[in-house]
Design a protein around this motif. Structure first.
Motif, PDB file in Angstrom:
ATOM      1  N   SER A 254       0.804  -1.140  -0.161  1.00  0.00           N
ATOM      2  CA  SER A 254       0.143   0.247   0.034  1.00  0.00           C
ATOM      3  C   SER A 254       0.963   1.294   0.032  1.00  0.00           C
ATOM      4  CB  SER A 254      -0.953  -0.028   1.075  1.00  0.00           C
ATOM      5  OG  SER A 254      -0.239  -0.093   2.397  1.00  0.00           O
ATOM      6  N   GLY A 255       2.047   1.133   0.600  1.00  0.00           N
ATOM      7  CA  GLY A 255       3.125   2.308   0.528  1.00  0.00           C
ATOM      8  C   GLY A 255       3.675   2.115  -0.770  1.00  0.00           C
ATOM      9  N   VAL A 256       3.788   3.203  -1.211  1.00  0.00           N
ATOM     10  CA  VAL A 256       4.786   3.384  -2.773  1.00  0.00           C
ATOM     11  C   VAL A 256       6.009   3.174  -2.637  1.00  0.00           C
ATOM     12  CG1 VAL A 256       4.997   4.636  -4.847  1.00  0.00           C
ATOM     13  CG2 VAL A 256       2.883   4.794  -3.631  1.00  0.00           C
ATOM     14  N   GLY A 257       6.670   2.883  -2.490  1.00  0.00           N
ATOM     15  CA  GLY A 257       8.210   2.659  -2.213  1.00  0.00           C
ATOM     16  C   GLY A 257       8.826   1.659  -3.308  1.00  0.00           C
TER      17      GLY A 257
ATOM     18  N   ARG B 284       6.389   2.588 -10.939  1.00  0.00           N
ATOM     19  CA  ARG B 284       5.039   2.280 -10.719  1.00  0.00           C
ATOM     20  C   ARG B 284       4.219   3.748 -10.932  1.00  0.00           C
ATOM     21  NH1 ARG B 284       4.872   0.245  -4.764  1.00  0.00           N
ATOM     22  NH2 ARG B 284       2.658  -0.212  -5.130  1.00  0.00           N
ATOM     23  N   GLU B 285       4.823   4.754 -10.606  1.00  0.00           N
ATOM     24  CA  GLU B 285       4.300   6.109 -10.759  1.00  0.00           C
ATOM     25  C   GLU B 285       3.876   6.280 -12.244  1.00  0.00           C
ATOM     26  OE1 GLU B 285       6.021   8.808  -6.965  1.00  0.00           O
ATOM     27  OE2 GLU B 285       6.946   8.750  -9.091  1.00  0.00           O
TER      28      GLU B 285
ATOM     29  N   PRO C  51      -0.095   4.621  -7.774  1.00  0.00           N
ATOM     30  CA  PRO C  51       0.859   3.787  -7.941  1.00  0.00           C
ATOM     31  C   PRO C  51       0.556   2.453  -7.095  1.00  0.00           C
ATOM     32  CG  PRO C  51       1.714   6.129  -7.866  1.00  0.00           C
ATOM     33  CD  PRO C  51       0.337   6.077  -7.562  1.00  0.00           C
ATOM     34  N   ALA C  52      -0.103   2.842  -5.998  1.00  0.00           N
ATOM     35  CA  ALA C  52      -0.213   1.481  -5.027  1.00  0.00           C
ATOM     36  C   ALA C  52      -1.052   0.501  -5.654  1.00  0.00           C
ATOM     37  CB  ALA C  52      -1.014   1.950  -3.626  1.00  0.00           C
ATOM     38  N   GLN C  53      -1.685   0.833  -6.958  1.00  0.00           N
ATOM     39  CA  GLN C  53      -2.496  -0.161  -7.458  1.00  0.00           C
ATOM     40  C   GLN C  53      -1.848  -0.969  -8.618  1.00  0.00           C
ATOM     41  OE1 GLN C  53      -5.570   3.026  -8.485  1.00  0.00           O
ATOM     42  NE2 GLN C  53      -6.821   0.981  -8.042  1.00  0.00           N
ATOM     43  N   VAL C  54      -0.371  -0.867  -8.712  1.00  0.00           N
ATOM     44  CA  VAL C  54       0.568  -1.358  -9.566  1.00  0.00           C
ATOM     45  C   VAL C  54       1.502  -2.152  -8.895  1.00  0.00           C
ATOM     46  CG1 VAL C  54       2.042  -0.923 -11.418  1.00  0.00           C
ATOM     47  CG2 VAL C  54       0.111   0.595 -11.221  1.00  0.00           C
ATOM     48  N   MET C  55       1.699  -3.326  -9.425  1.00  0.00           N
ATOM     49  CA  MET C  55       2.698  -4.293  -8.985  1.00  0.00           C
ATOM     50  C   MET C  55       3.818  -4.648 -10.329  1.00  0.00           C
ATOM     51  SD  MET C  55       2.801  -8.263  -7.889  1.00  0.00           S
ATOM     52  CE  MET C  55       2.712  -7.863  -5.874  1.00  0.00           C
TER      53      MET C  55
ATOM     54  N   GLY D 243       7.105  -7.035 -16.528  1.00  0.00           N
ATOM     55  CA  GLY D 243       5.577  -6.734 -16.810  1.00  0.00           C
ATOM     56  C   GLY D 243       5.284  -5.891 -15.653  1.00  0.00           C
ATOM     57  N   TRP D 244       3.636  -6.044 -15.610  1.00  0.00           N
ATOM     58  CA  TRP D 244       3.024  -5.211 -14.394  1.00  0.00           C
ATOM     59  C   TRP D 244       1.565  -5.822 -14.412  1.00  0.00           C
ATOM     60  CZ3 TRP D 244       5.098  -2.433 -18.613  1.00  0.00           C
ATOM     61  CH2 TRP D 244       4.282  -2.132 -19.433  1.00  0.00           C
ATOM     62  N   LEU D 245       1.260  -5.582 -13.390  1.00  0.00           N
ATOM     63  CA  LEU D 245      -0.237  -5.852 -13.018  1.00  0.00           C
ATOM     64  C   LEU D 245      -0.766  -4.583 -12.343  1.00  0.00           C
ATOM     65  CD1 LEU D 245      -1.052  -6.888 -10.178  1.00  0.00           C
ATOM     66  CD2 LEU D 245      -0.081  -8.898 -10.897  1.00  0.00           C
ATOM     67  N   ARG D 246      -2.253  -4.356 -12.758  1.00  0.00           N
ATOM     68  CA  ARG D 246      -2.948  -3.188 -12.025  1.00  0.00           C
ATOM     69  C   ARG D 246      -4.232  -3.747 -11.776  1.00  0.00           C
ATOM     70  NH1 ARG D 246      -7.741  -0.800 -11.645  1.00  0.00           N
ATOM     71  NH2 ARG D 246      -7.747   1.497 -11.539  1.00  0.00           N
ATOM     72  N   ALA D 247      -4.314  -3.538 -10.393  1.00  0.00           N
ATOM     73  CA  ALA D 247      -5.582  -4.288  -9.619  1.00  0.00           C
ATOM     74  C   ALA D 247      -6.006  -3.116  -8.502  1.00  0.00           C
ATOM     75  CB  ALA D 247      -5.340  -5.561  -9.315  1.00  0.00           C
ATOM     76  N   ALA D 248      -6.944  -3.384  -7.867  1.00  0.00           N
ATOM     77  CA  ALA D 248      -7.319  -2.972  -6.457  1.00  0.00           C
ATOM     78  C   ALA D 248      -6.216  -2.983  -5.501  1.00  0.00           C
ATOM     79  CB  ALA D 248      -8.606  -3.555  -6.021  1.00  0.00           C
ATOM     80  N   GLU D 249      -5.936  -2.191  -4.560  1.00  0.00           N
ATOM     81  CA  GLU D 249      -4.987  -2.020  -3.709  1.00  0.00           C
ATOM     82  C   GLU D 249      -5.045  -3.131  -2.872  1.00  0.00           C
ATOM     83  OE1 GLU D 249      -4.069   1.375  -1.623  1.00  0.00           O
ATOM     84  OE2 GLU D 249      -4.809   2.722  -3.059  1.00  0.00           O
ATOM     85  N   ASP D 250      -6.213  -3.519  -2.161  1.00  0.00           N
ATOM     86  CA  ASP D 250      -6.457  -4.850  -1.606  1.00  0.00           C
ATOM     87  C   ASP D 250      -5.905  -6.060  -2.325  1.00  0.00           C
ATOM     88  OD1 ASP D 250      -8.363  -5.045  -2.819  1.00  0.00           O
ATOM     89  OD2 ASP D 250      -9.678  -5.794  -1.423  1.00  0.00           O
ATOM     90  N   MET D 251      -6.253  -6.252  -3.501  1.00  0.00           N
ATOM     91  CA  MET D 251      -5.666  -7.130  -4.307  1.00  0.00           C
ATOM     92  C   MET D 251      -4.156  -7.181  -4.598  1.00  0.00           C
ATOM     93  SD  MET D 251      -6.612  -9.834  -6.170  1.00  0.00           S
ATOM     94  CE  MET D 251      -8.560  -9.847  -6.362  1.00  0.00           C
ATOM     95  N   ILE D 252      -3.435  -6.065  -4.677  1.00  0.00           N
ATOM     96  CA  ILE D 252      -2.130  -6.006  -4.853  1.00  0.00           C
ATOM     97  C   ILE D 252      -1.457  -6.507  -3.595  1.00  0.00           C
ATOM     98  CG2 ILE D 252      -0.136  -4.255  -5.065  1.00  0.00           C
ATOM     99  CD1 ILE D 252      -1.533  -4.867  -7.682  1.00  0.00           C
TER     100      ILE D 252
END
Length: 487
Positions: free
Chosen positions: A3-6, A158-159, A174-178, A330-339
């Protein structure tokens, strides 16, 4: 979380029914050449990676029954494969795939030095990669102060990915990206997190072959829904399949679908998104090819399907087609709780993506599209060259002009996709038979031709293909110059 962007007999194998499906329409000639045709078809699957070295083959009697041929024919084909080094056998242990000529297991059988590979739709690195590497090296110093393990990826990358989604009509933070090790890796993570053995996964047909195998690798069951090569997605059919099969997950390619090149229009996205949300069906939307819009700026295209499917949508993307597969990002974009759930589950497979590669990709994404514009121009030229070459050498093939992506989905004049793929190797061209793009084989009237090669290689490849077509058809057709049927 974020949840933190780092040279031993194998332990596993392939069933007779599965092998028969994989081989497709393997006969090239009459009954006299049956053993040679069967052996050649098995060799093709070895070359194509569908029969890995060490795979145990079914018993002769079982395979003969599945193929509808005599046991004698199967035995003769296996003997040819043993003589060529593709199969080893031992009394009491059966037969299995092995390396030709005593090579190590990772080695491939001997091939023509001038082989043109049209089995992969992957271009070489785009211009500007080295400049991005040089710029990334300057930013690496700051990262060396950290331990290098970051389950969700670098903040700067992520940003930039989040900004791209927002610009396309899908507000993202960014917190929705892994960050993952490719879009395929992201899909496998979703499969492991959301499905279990025996669960059903809805897929388009035809679809990306590795996605089918990924579903099977987690012991789930792919459920195909037909994708019309002209009209595209049948939302009513998809909803019926969801209602009847109750899939735990769906996998869709909405932008320049692989292999058809189709793109889902806005109204279909809205309708399908509503259906997926209503049935609460999680969906992985593969956007690997979205940046390769060959007719317009990708920002002018329709919003991502996730903009209409709600929080159940997981969007995956990749650097492999737009920039270079060697980055393996690559990356995935989803809801924060899913990330957060993905991050918790990821520990079982890997501990994050390479830092230097992430810095390189962040530089590429920050160049304001200059590199992508060059990539699209080059890809458009290659597409048009391939279309012209087909018009000259294979005039009875029917091709729909794709607005983007990296391949043509060609309708052949007769069912011969597997036979042509086998014959093409002898003419210096490597193809992926269309049966690989289907859950249960078939599609013998179709062939995917990528235009990821240099234009001159594409022209030569099509010239060689015309010779392979003539060989398959016994000298009928494959000649003459005519207008290509483009629909």
């Amino acid at each position: 979380m974020c949840s933190g962007v780092g040279h031993l007999p194998p332990a596993g194998g392939i069933s007779a029914v599965r092998l028969a499906t994989l081989l497709g329409d393997w006969r090239q000639g009459g009954s006299r050449s049956g053993a040679a045709d069967l052996a050649a078809a098995v060799e093709l699957q070895v070359l194509d990676g569908q029969l890995p070295l060490g795979t145990r083959l079914p018993a002769e009697r079982q395979l003969a029954s599945a193929l509808g041929v005599s046991r004698t024919l199967v035995g003769a084909a296996l003997q040819r494969l043993r003589e060529g080094g593709f199969v080893a056998s031992r009394r009491g242990a059966g037969s299995w795939i092995t390396a030709p000529s005593g090579r190590e297991a990772a080695a491939a059988p001997p091939q023509r030095l001038d082989l043109i590979d049209l089995a992969r739709a992957s271009p070489a690195a785009g211009a500007g990669i080295m400049a991005a590497v040089d710029a990334a090296r300057g930013r690496l110093t700051d990262e060396l102060l950290d331990d290098g393990y970051n389950m969700c990826g670098l903040t700067v990358l992520r940003e930039r990915i989040a900004q791209r989604y927002t610009a396309r009509g899908l507000p993202t933070n960014p917190a929705q990206v892994m960050i993952t090790n490719g879009a395929h890796h992201a899909f496998v993570l979703a499969l492991r997190l959301l499905t279990g053995p025996g669960d059903r996964v809805l897929v388009e047909q035809p679809t990306y072959p590795n996605s089918i195998e990924a579903v099977r690798s987690v012991h789930a069951r792919p459920v195909p829904v037909a994708l019309d090569p002209h009209r595209g997605w049948d939302v009513a059919g998809i909803e019926a399949a969801i209602r009847q099969a109750a899939p735990r997950l769906a996998y869709l390619v909405a932008d320049f679908q692989n292999p058809t090149g189709l793109r889902m229009d806005l109204s279909t996205r809205q309708h399908l998104g509503t259906v997926l949300a209503r049935w609460r069906t999680p969906v992985v939307v593969d956007e690997t090819l979205v940046e390769l819009d060959l007719e317009a700026d990708p920002l002018d295209g329709p919003p991502p399907l996730a903009a209409f499917a709600g929080e159940a949508a997981i969007t995956v993307g990749s650097a492999s087609k737009a920039y270079w597969g060697g980055l393996r990002l690559g990356w995935l974009r989803a809801a924060e709780d899913m990330i957060d759930r993905f991050a918790a589950a990821r520990f079982t497979s890997d501990l994050g993506s390479p830092v230097l590669d992430q810095l390189v990709l962040a530089e590429l994404l920050g160049d304001e599209g200059a590199l992508l514009r060059r990539r699209r121009e080059q890809t458009r030229a290659a597409r048009d060259t391939l279309l012209d070459a087909l018009g000259s050498h294979c005039p009875d093939w029917t091709v729909r002009l794709p607005e983007g992506g990296l391949s043509l989905w060609c309708r052949l004049p007769e069912p011969m996709s597997t036979r042509l793929s086998v014959a093409a190797v002898n003419h210096g061209v490597r193809l992926a038979p269309a049966s690989r793009f289907a859950v249960h084989g078939g599609l013998e009237r179709w062939l995917r031709l990528p235009f990821a090669q240099q234009p001159r290689s594409l022209v030569e490849a099509v010239r060689r293909l015309s010779l392979a077509v003539a060989a398959v058809r016994g000298g009928r057709g494959g000649e003459g110059v005519a207008e290509l049927a483009v629909t």
